[in-house]
Design a protein around this motif. Structure first.
Motif, PDB file in Angstrom:
ATOM      1  N   GLY B  15      48.891  63.380  29.980  1.00 43.58           N
ATOM      2  CA  GLY B  15      50.068  62.523  30.218  1.00 43.58           C
ATOM      3  C   GLY B  15      49.854  60.894  30.384  1.00 43.58           C
ATOM      4  N   PHE B  16      50.489  60.197  30.272  1.00 43.69           N
ATOM      5  CA  PHE B  16      50.358  58.694  30.476  1.00 43.69           C
ATOM      6  C   PHE B  16      50.969  58.361  31.686  1.00 43.69           C
ATOM      7  CE2 PHE B  16      51.707  54.182  30.150  1.00 43.69           C
ATOM      8  CZ  PHE B  16      50.416  53.819  30.227  1.00 43.69           C
ATOM      9  N   ARG B  17      50.202  57.996  32.760  1.00 41.46           N
ATOM     10  CA  ARG B  17      50.947  57.342  33.993  1.00 41.46           C
ATOM     11  C   ARG B  17      50.955  56.148  33.960  1.00 41.46           C
ATOM     12  NH1 ARG B  17      51.030  59.837  38.842  1.00 41.46           N
ATOM     13  NH2 ARG B  17      49.842  58.200  39.567  1.00 41.46           N
ATOM     14  N   PRO B  18      51.843  55.366  34.024  1.00 40.97           N
ATOM     15  CA  PRO B  18      51.925  53.891  34.134  1.00 40.97           C
ATOM     16  C   PRO B  18      51.122  53.564  35.437  1.00 40.97           C
ATOM     17  CG  PRO B  18      54.293  54.743  34.548  1.00 40.97           C
ATOM     18  CD  PRO B  18      53.592  55.663  33.927  1.00 40.97           C
ATOM     19  N   ASP B  19      50.294  52.661  35.239  1.00 39.08           N
ATOM     20  CA  ASP B  19      49.120  52.595  36.386  1.00 39.08           C
ATOM     21  C   ASP B  19      49.974  51.354  37.274  1.00 39.08           C
ATOM     22  OD1 ASP B  19      47.404  52.276  38.307  1.00 39.08           O
ATOM     23  OD2 ASP B  19      45.872  52.008  36.672  1.00 39.08           O
ATOM     24  N   LEU B  20      50.573  51.912  38.369  1.00 34.54           N
ATOM     25  CA  LEU B  20      51.375  50.776  39.460  1.00 34.54           C
ATOM     26  C   LEU B  20      50.114  49.956  39.663  1.00 34.54           C
ATOM     27  CD1 LEU B  20      53.826  52.858  41.383  1.00 34.54           C
ATOM     28  CD2 LEU B  20      54.182  50.840  40.103  1.00 34.54           C
ATOM     29  N   LYS B  21      48.829  50.275  40.108  1.00 38.45           N
ATOM     30  CA  LYS B  21      48.069  49.395  40.631  1.00 38.45           C
ATOM     31  C   LYS B  21      47.708  48.184  39.672  1.00 38.45           C
ATOM     32  CE  LYS B  21      43.335  50.186  42.039  1.00 38.45           C
ATOM     33  NZ  LYS B  21      42.241  51.072  41.669  1.00 38.45           N
ATOM     34  N   THR B  22      47.664  48.169  38.295  1.00 37.20           N
ATOM     35  CA  THR B  22      47.355  47.469  37.396  1.00 37.20           C
ATOM     36  C   THR B  22      48.832  46.552  37.232  1.00 37.20           C
ATOM     37  OG1 THR B  22      46.117  49.026  36.230  1.00 37.20           O
ATOM     38  CG2 THR B  22      46.416  47.165  35.007  1.00 37.20           C
ATOM     39  N   ILE B  23      49.803  47.030  36.819  1.00 31.86           N
ATOM     40  CA  ILE B  23      50.959  46.118  36.473  1.00 31.86           C
ATOM     41  C   ILE B  23      52.069  46.105  37.701  1.00 31.86           C
ATOM     42  CG2 ILE B  23      50.727  47.105  34.044  1.00 31.86           C
ATOM     43  CD1 ILE B  23      53.394  48.756  34.851  1.00 31.86           C
ATOM     44  N   GLY B  24      51.611  46.653  38.943  1.00 32.93           N
ATOM     45  CA  GLY B  24      52.348  46.250  39.990  1.00 32.93           C
ATOM     46  C   GLY B  24      52.866  44.833  40.218  1.00 32.93           C
ATOM     47  N   PRO B  25      51.662  43.969  40.281  1.00 32.12           N
ATOM     48  CA  PRO B  25      51.927  42.567  40.396  1.00 32.12           C
ATOM     49  C   PRO B  25      52.688  41.831  39.575  1.00 32.12           C
ATOM     50  CG  PRO B  25      49.670  43.168  41.007  1.00 32.12           C
ATOM     51  CD  PRO B  25      50.228  44.265  40.364  1.00 32.12           C
ATOM     52  N   ARG B 284      40.007  41.713  41.154  1.00 33.56           N
ATOM     53  CA  ARG B 284      40.377  40.997  39.912  1.00 33.56           C
ATOM     54  C   ARG B 284      40.997  39.837  40.363  1.00 33.56           C
ATOM     55  NH1 ARG B 284      44.920  45.401  38.605  1.00 33.56           N
ATOM     56  NH2 ARG B 284      46.541  44.933  40.102  1.00 33.56           N
ATOM     57  N   VAL B 285      40.348  38.895  39.535  1.00 34.91           N
ATOM     58  CA  VAL B 285      40.618  37.482  39.846  1.00 34.91           C
ATOM     59  C   VAL B 285      41.970  37.268  39.280  1.00 34.91           C
ATOM     60  CG1 VAL B 285      40.435  35.259  39.220  1.00 34.91           C
ATOM     61  CG2 VAL B 285      38.240  36.662  40.054  1.00 34.91           C
ATOM     62  N   TRP B 286      42.330  37.831  38.278  1.00 36.75           N
ATOM     63  CA  TRP B 286      43.846  37.222  37.463  1.00 36.75           C
ATOM     64  C   TRP B 286      44.585  37.869  38.466  1.00 36.75           C
ATOM     65  CZ3 TRP B 286      47.424  41.058  36.648  1.00 36.75           C
ATOM     66  CH2 TRP B 286      47.013  42.243  36.501  1.00 36.75           C
ATOM     67  N   GLY B 287      44.449  38.873  39.330  1.00 34.76           N
ATOM     68  CA  GLY B 287      45.698  39.657  40.344  1.00 34.76           C
ATOM     69  C   GLY B 287      45.631  38.520  41.203  1.00 34.76           C
ATOM     70  N   THR B 288      44.735  37.879  41.688  1.00 39.71           N
ATOM     71  CA  THR B 288      44.947  36.945  42.763  1.00 39.71           C
ATOM     72  C   THR B 288      45.730  35.925  42.493  1.00 39.71           C
ATOM     73  OG1 THR B 288      42.500  37.578  43.823  1.00 39.71           O
ATOM     74  CG2 THR B 288      43.249  35.561  44.189  1.00 39.71           C
ATOM     75  N   VAL B 289      45.531  35.575  41.167  1.00 48.17           N
ATOM     76  CA  VAL B 289      46.381  34.202  40.516  1.00 48.17           C
ATOM     77  C   VAL B 289      47.721  34.648  40.741  1.00 48.17           C
ATOM     78  CG1 VAL B 289      46.835  32.907  38.742  1.00 48.17           C
ATOM     79  CG2 VAL B 289      44.386  33.293  39.246  1.00 48.17           C
ATOM     80  N   VAL B 290      47.970  36.096  40.248  1.00 43.33           N
ATOM     81  CA  VAL B 290      49.513  36.306  40.061  1.00 43.33           C
ATOM     82  C   VAL B 290      50.015  36.499  41.703  1.00 43.33           C
ATOM     83  CG1 VAL B 290      50.856  38.206  39.444  1.00 43.33           C
ATOM     84  CG2 VAL B 290      49.148  37.623  38.141  1.00 43.33           C
ATOM     85  N   GLY B 291      49.131  36.882  42.626  1.00 46.01           N
ATOM     86  CA  GLY B 291      49.460  37.050  43.856  1.00 46.01           C
ATOM     87  C   GLY B 291      49.846  35.637  44.593  1.00 46.01           C
ATOM     88  N   VAL B 292      48.964  34.667  44.192  1.00 46.94           N
ATOM     89  CA  VAL B 292      49.176  33.272  44.892  1.00 46.94           C
ATOM     90  C   VAL B 292      50.850  32.808  44.189  1.00 46.94           C
ATOM     91  CG1 VAL B 292      48.499  30.937  44.602  1.00 46.94           C
ATOM     92  CG2 VAL B 292      46.784  32.551  45.052  1.00 46.94           C
ATOM     93  N   VAL B 293      50.956  33.200  43.002  1.00 52.09           N
ATOM     94  CA  VAL B 293      52.115  32.447  42.480  1.00 52.09           C
ATOM     95  C   VAL B 293      53.353  33.238  42.881  1.00 52.09           C
ATOM     96  CG1 VAL B 293      53.483  32.162  40.259  1.00 52.09           C
ATOM     97  CG2 VAL B 293      50.941  31.921  40.302  1.00 52.09           C
ATOM     98  N   ILE B 294      53.046  34.538  43.204  1.00 52.44           N
ATOM     99  CA  ILE B 294      54.156  35.270  43.998  1.00 52.44           C
ATOM    100  C   ILE B 294      54.389  34.487  45.341  1.00 52.44           C
ATOM    101  CG2 ILE B 294      54.663  37.379  45.361  1.00 52.44           C
ATOM    102  CD1 ILE B 294      53.292  38.866  42.668  1.00 52.44           C
ATOM    103  N   LEU B 295      53.397  34.355  46.073  1.00 56.52           N
ATOM    104  CA  LEU B 295      53.631  33.786  47.388  1.00 56.52           C
ATOM    105  C   LEU B 295      54.270  32.559  47.124  1.00 56.52           C
ATOM    106  CD1 LEU B 295      50.437  34.752  49.326  1.00 56.52           C
ATOM    107  CD2 LEU B 295      52.651  35.647  49.685  1.00 56.52           C
ATOM    108  N   GLY B 296      53.926  31.758  46.288  1.00 54.17           N
ATOM    109  CA  GLY B 296      54.526  30.345  46.105  1.00 54.17           C
ATOM    110  C   GLY B 296      56.053  30.421  45.618  1.00 54.17           C
ATOM    111  N   LEU B 297      56.309  31.651  44.755  1.00 56.02           N
ATOM    112  CA  LEU B 297      57.584  31.648  44.487  1.00 56.02           C
ATOM    113  C   LEU B 297      58.529  31.962  45.391  1.00 56.02           C
ATOM    114  CD1 LEU B 297      57.334  32.914  40.666  1.00 56.02           C
ATOM    115  CD2 LEU B 297      57.948  30.622  41.387  1.00 56.02           C
ATOM    116  N   ILE B 298      57.846  32.849  46.327  1.00 55.83           N
ATOM    117  CA  ILE B 298      59.069  33.261  47.438  1.00 55.83           C
ATOM    118  C   ILE B 298      59.612  32.260  48.216  1.00 55.83           C
ATOM    119  CG2 ILE B 298      59.072  34.572  49.402  1.00 55.83           C
ATOM    120  CD1 ILE B 298      56.961  36.435  48.321  1.00 55.83           C
ATOM    121  N   GLY B 299      58.567  31.202  48.742  1.00 53.49           N
ATOM    122  CA  GLY B 299      59.097  29.975  49.246  1.00 53.49           C
ATOM    123  C   GLY B 299      60.006  29.185  48.468  1.00 53.49           C
TER     124      GLY B 299
END
Lengths: 513, 334
Positions: B15-25, B284-299
């Motif tokens: 079965g295919f499990r959508p991987d939360l770890k990958t797409i969560g951010p 993963r570096v791209w994840g970090t970029v997404v993380g930074v943008v998420i933090l910036g957008l919240i503010g």
């Protein structure tokens, strides 16, 4: 052993048609097992036969997939995580479970400390710890820290802990594997004292003579199946061995390809000293399989690690194809064509959270660089080759290797080691904890490597394996080489004589034979 | 023994499990953008987006360095204070060189070189104490965090170090101008991110970082020079802090004891939100970029609306971090 043999004594702990699977892999098939008060019931079987799983189920650490457990005649569901101790079922693990920094008294009362007015009553705990140690006739200071004790003393602390908890069933996983002969005798006296008090003892051992001496009944497991449960007096070591193996041993091992006695010595070690080993000298010839036998802790791994540069040498010399070498890091030995495959595949061999590909190529990443960048398609090709050559079976290449079976992990680790294309391969316990079918595959691979002209050192605690594979056998004892056997001398008895210190080769005259 | 090799792909995946770890951010980022659009029509405007990204780029560049440190099982708590010291020393160096170099780019380039050098040196210091001194990374960088913070206070004599305002005028465009409408900080952030992703994914160094973080013993037994790889991650972290400060100094033209306060936590938070595991072994570096943008957008979103006080910014970031780790755990079954 008083009435234990009489069936009139009701079992205190029993398993009825217990089966267990891990994921899709069944490891136990419908096992019936029971132990009566005052009895020693031994479980015996080859590695991977399911012994450890069975005792984990008996002590509640694992839950059976089907079947039931009865305690005192009542069907129960044993609580997990060792909480069955409160019911009087105590498991003593092979790698003892003691907090190294606590004192002996602290350890004995861990989790049920005595208190007075809400504060720890250290005086009383110390007094009682001393009393328990006295009943065991052991002289261990209750204030000593665990990490200052010998393995045998630690085991005594575990037993004291069990007694102080009024253990009614004591389950021991290979308690004698790390003990000397005299320590083993002390342990057996304790066990006899306990059974005289009505404690039921379940005991895993590989040593047939121990079982003959101590056990009332023996249960033989093979490949997860119950083969027989029989009274010890009806048995001989031979009949037990036959039940354990259940097949002609000769099929398991490939025919021995006679090594060329004139083949050049590829690895020569002279008077090597390292942390726990002293004065190690041996030769390894091209196309030869050299076994390293000995008890656990006799220093075989330490020799291998010192040779490849994983541990520091304090003296001695190593020559490779006639050239003196001094490896101080693994990278150097790998470059020189000497590879060491660890026995600890989970702790030192494989990255359990990663897929097959990064594990396979970790040792040899520089072979997969193109213009400085990793070439994953080259890695994929390497994986394809290794999967075919070593018959590695996995759902897909991205599955975390921690979820592969032990046999597939071992084959992957072998593939990883062979990626460096070594001329000399040192394999430490190459078949530990894997099923018989995979063992046979690995034995054939080892024999094929030697036939190809590689030189192989096989370190193993399974005598049969050493005997079945090796052209010559080095036997180690307490950090030294006790003897080197070859040809018809390579027998279980002879190896054990050297390993146990009954026999000692006077000098190194036979080493370069 | 009759089984052939192609079996590796024979068993079908269960079965295919959508991987939360990958797409969560990514899901979180998409939700935030949707929320932003609903709350304020100016959210997607050029000005707002470039503003958010430019402000995030300092933390972003630092967090990319932190991704390597954390992936290899380390931690660097000193980056915020390190940034403050670098900013302070850069300003002092530039002011000090004006008499000999005059007002102009040569002074600024010298200041930039000094910034990168100090960052690298601080990284070497941290890295050597951790690898050769065998001291816990947490302890070492907690120590240097205090040392750097107090050093900048000392250099500023308790006040503020200000860049000569004529030099600041020359330097200012580095933060405020850009290329083809994209501010320089965002461009540098993007370049560092792309470079970081390639290094992490496609070089032995990146693979070695993950291996060491996953199991140091396995790495050692696999002939990886564990100490050197670790040391390099801290040096890389230091240099990237230097790069971030190069872009930060022209923004305000000053440094004080409050410069870079809590940047270390924001950087670590961004790394974790992005899916890198805190105890190492996977990054993963791209994840970090997404993380930074998420933090910036919240503010940013809190500032663009009027229902919730923007002072609760930290609380929302905290919730997101905890949620991120919770989702990561759900994504892996054992």
């Amino acid at each position: 052993m008083v009435d234990a043999q009489e069936t009139s004594v009701a079992p205190i702990l029993s398993a009825h048609r217990v089966s267990k699977s891990f994921g899709e892999i069944p490891v136990l098939f419908s096992i019936d097992f029971d132990v009566r008060p005052g009895e020693v019931h031994a479980i015996i079987g080859e590695n991977g036969a399911g012994k450890s799983t069975l005792i984990k189920i008996l002590s509640g650490i694992e839950q059976p997939t089907s079947g039931s457990i009865a305690f005192d005649g009542q069907t129960v569901e044993l609580p997990p995580d060792g909480k069955a101790e409160a019911m009087g079922i105590v498991l003593i693990h092979q790698e003892l479970n003691l907090a190294e920094h606590l004192t002996v008294a602290d350890s004995i009362f861990l989790g049920r400390e005595l208190k007075r007015f809400g504060f720890l009553d250290t005086g009383e705990m110390r007094r009682r710890a001393r009393a328990v140690m006295e009943t065991l006739h052991v002289s261990v200071d209750p204030d000593a820290r665990i990490n200052t004790l010998s393995v045998a003393d630690k085991q005594m602390v575990e037993i004291a802990k069990a007694i102080s908890r009024d253990a009614r069933v004591l389950i021991m996983d290979e308690p004698t594997a790390v003990l000397s002969v005299s320590e083993t005798q002390t342990l057996f006296e304790q066990i006899k004292r306990l059974t005289a008090r009505g404690v039921a003892v379940v005991f895993i051992s590989h040593k047939l003579d121990e079982i003959m001496e101590l056990a009332n009944r023996v249960t033989v497991l093979r490949d997860g199946q119950l083969i027989a449960t029989v009274g010890t007096q009806a048995l001989t070591p031979d009949s037990i061995a036959q039940m354990m193996v259940g097949r002609e041993l000769s099929n398991l091992y490939p025919p021995k390809h006679e090594p060329n006695v004139d083949a050049p010595v590829v690895l020569r070690v002279r008077n090597l000293d390292a942390a726990t080993v002293k004065n190690i000298s041996f030769d390894l010839r091209k196309g030869e399989i050299l076994g390293f036998a000995g008890l656990i802790g006799s220093g075989r791994t330490a020799v291998a690690e010192a040779v490849v540069g994983l541990a520091q040498k304090s003296a001695g010399e190593v020559t490779l194809n006639g050239e003196p070498v001094n490896f101080t890091r693994v990278a150097q030995s790998v470059d020189a064509g000497v590879a060491y495959m660890t026995k600890d595949r989970k702790g030192k061999g494989l990255l359990l959270n990663m897929g097959l590909r990064p594990n396979l190529t970790l040792l040899t990443l520089k072979n997969h660089l193109r213009a400085g960048f990793l070439d994953t398609s080259s890695e994929d090709r390497a994986l394809e080759r290794a999967v075919r050559r070593f018959d590695i079976r996995a759902r897909d290449a991205s599955v975390a290797v921690g979820r592969l079976s032990g046999g597939n992990q071992q084959k992957l680790m072998l593939g990883k080691t062979m990626e460096s294309d070594p001329d000399i391969i040192i394999m430490d316990e190459p078949t530990r904890g894997i099923d018989v079918g995979t063992k046979q595959q690995i034995y054939h691979i080892i024999a094929a490597l030697a036939a190809e002209g590689k030189a192989v050192i096989v370190i193993s605690s399974e005598l049969q394996e050493v005997i079945g594979l090796s052209h010559r056998v080095v036997v180690m004892r307490t950090g030294r080489i006790a003897g080197v056997l070859e040809g018809a001398e390579i027998t279980e008895e002879e190896i054990m004589r050297y390993a146990a210190g009954i026999k000692q080769s006077g000098h190194d005259e036979r080493i370069s034979a | 023994m009759s089984v052939s090799a192609p079996d590796i792909a024979a068993k079908p995946a269960r079965g295919f499990r959508p991987d939360l770890k990958t797409i969560g951010p990514l899901v979180a980022l998409a939700l935030l953008i949707l929320l932003g659009i609903t709350l304020n029509e100016n959210f997607l405007s050029y000005n707002n987006i470039t503003n958010v990204l430019a402000r995030s780029s300092f933390i972003g560049i630092i967090a990319i360095g932190a991704t390597f440190v954390i992936t290899s099982g380390g931690l660097d708590l000193s980056v915020g204070s390190m940034a403050a010291v670098i900013a302070g020393v850069m300003i002092m160096v530039m002011n000090w060189l004006i008499p000999s170099f005059g007002i102009g780019w040569s002074v600024i380039l010298a200041g930039m070189a000094a910034g990168i050098l100090i960052g690298g040196a601080a990284g070497i210091g941290n890295g050597l104490m951790i690898t050769r001194g065998r001291i816990e990374a947490f302890i070492v960088t907690l120590g240097t965090m205090g040392i750097f913070r107090s050093l900048v206070t000392f250099l500023a004599d308790g006040g503020t170090l200000s860049l000569n305002f004529q030099v600041a005028d020359v330097y200012r465009p580095v933060y405020y101008d850009g290329l083809l409408g994209i501010p320089y900080p965002i461009l540098v952030f993007a370049l560092v991110a792309i470079g970081g992703e390639i290094v992490m994914r496609r070089t032995s160094f990146g693979r070695h970082c993950a291996a060491i973080g996953s199991n140091e013993q396995v790495a050692r037994y696999s002939s990886i020079n564990v100490d050197n790889v670790r040391l390099i991650t801290y040096i890389l972290q230091g240099i990237l802090v230097g790069v971030a400060v190069l872009l930060y100094v022209p923004r305000l033209g000053s440094a004080s004891s409050t410069t870079g306060v809590l940047w270390e936590l924001e950087a670590i938070a961004a790394v974790i939100i992005g899916g890198t595991t805190l105890k190492g072994g996977y990054g993963r570096v791209w994840g970090t970029v997404v993380g930074v943008v998420i933090l910036g957008l919240i503010g940013n979103i809190l500032n663009l609306q009027s229902f919730i006080s923007p002072y609760l910014n930290g609380a929302f970031q905290g919730v997101i971090i905890i949620l991120a780790v919770l989702l990561q755990r759900g994504g892996r079954r054992d």
